[in-house]
Scaffold this active site. Structure first.
Site, short mmCIF file in Angstrom:
data_model
loop_
_atom_site.label_atom_id
_atom_site.label_comp_id
_atom_site.label_asym_id
_atom_site.label_seq_id
_atom_site.Cartn_x
_atom_site.Cartn_y
_atom_site.Cartn_z
N ILE A 122 17.60 0.57 14.29
CA ILE A 122 17.48 0.94 12.87
C ILE A 122 18.55 0.07 12.20
O ILE A 122 19.73 0.35 12.33
CB ILE A 122 17.73 2.44 12.64
CG1 ILE A 122 16.69 3.28 13.37
CG2 ILE A 122 17.72 2.74 11.14
CD1 ILE A 122 16.93 4.79 13.30
N PRO A 123 18.16 -1.00 11.51
CA PRO A 123 19.09 -2.07 11.14
C PRO A 123 20.03 -1.78 9.97
O PRO A 123 19.99 -2.46 8.93
CB PRO A 123 18.14 -3.23 10.84
CG PRO A 123 16.90 -2.58 10.33
CD PRO A 123 16.78 -1.30 11.13
N CYS A 124 20.89 -0.83 10.15
CA CYS A 124 21.85 -0.49 9.09
C CYS A 124 22.88 -1.61 8.87
O CYS A 124 23.54 -1.63 7.83
CB CYS A 124 22.53 0.84 9.39
SG CYS A 124 23.40 0.91 10.96
N HIS A 125 22.98 -2.53 9.80
CA HIS A 125 23.91 -3.66 9.63
C HIS A 125 23.47 -4.58 8.49
O HIS A 125 24.28 -5.36 8.00
CB HIS A 125 24.05 -4.45 10.94
CG HIS A 125 22.77 -5.05 11.43
ND1 HIS A 125 21.85 -4.32 12.16
CD2 HIS A 125 22.24 -6.30 11.28
CE1 HIS A 125 20.82 -5.10 12.45
NE2 HIS A 125 21.02 -6.30 11.92
#
Length: 160
Positions: A122-125
């Protein structure tokens, strides 16, 4: 509960990615310095390992492994929206909040983002401050910076 430790590529800020799953999917991905639990794999951890290998080898830019994160309805909405941020791009917290319905959601979006239990997948970066600065990453800004650089530079760092 199932656990696997994935060895990260040379130069990555932590030596391992700890993958946790239950019978329904991946429930946690975080970055660790040491192996603390006996590994016990299942179909979800095996799929996650395969997809992480592909990601770090420049063969994958999104993930299809089944996820089963624990969170509130709003958090899950935020995490789902994070998956809409294209590979190699960044959105501000405000852009993410607007995509969810209101610029007034900025603070709540930031809190949900910080509680993402399945980092990278889940690409929160890919969420940054409105001024373009790197802010807020539970894995550490060094890891956030590494991922953003890796994605921006077209996966030029291969495993091995």
């Amino acid at each position: 509960m199932y656990h696997h430790y994935f060895s990260t590529p040379k130069g990555f800020p932590r030596p391992f990615i700890h993958i946790t799953a239950d019978h329904n999917g991946i429930i946690g991905v975080d970055f660790v310095n040491q192996i603390n639990e006996k590994e016990r794999k299942n179909v979800h951890t095996e799929q996650c390992i395969k997809e992480l290998e592909q990601y770090f080898n420049g063969e994958r830019d999104n993930f299809s492994v089944i996820l089963n994160p624990s969170g509130t309805h709003f958090q899950k909405r935020v995490w789902q929206q994070l998956g809409e941020i294209p590979y190699g791009q960044c959105w501000s917290y405000k852009e993410l909040a607007i995509a969810l319905g209101s610029a007034n959601f900025c603070r709540a979006v930031g809190m949900a983002n910080s509680r993402n239990p399945i980092a990278l997948i889940i690409p929160c970066h890919r969420v940054i401050g409105h001024d373009g600065k790197l802010v807020g990453y539970s894995g550490g800004l060094d890891i956030k910076s590494w991922f953003l650089d890796y994605e921006k530079n077209g996966n030029s760092r291969k495993i091995g």
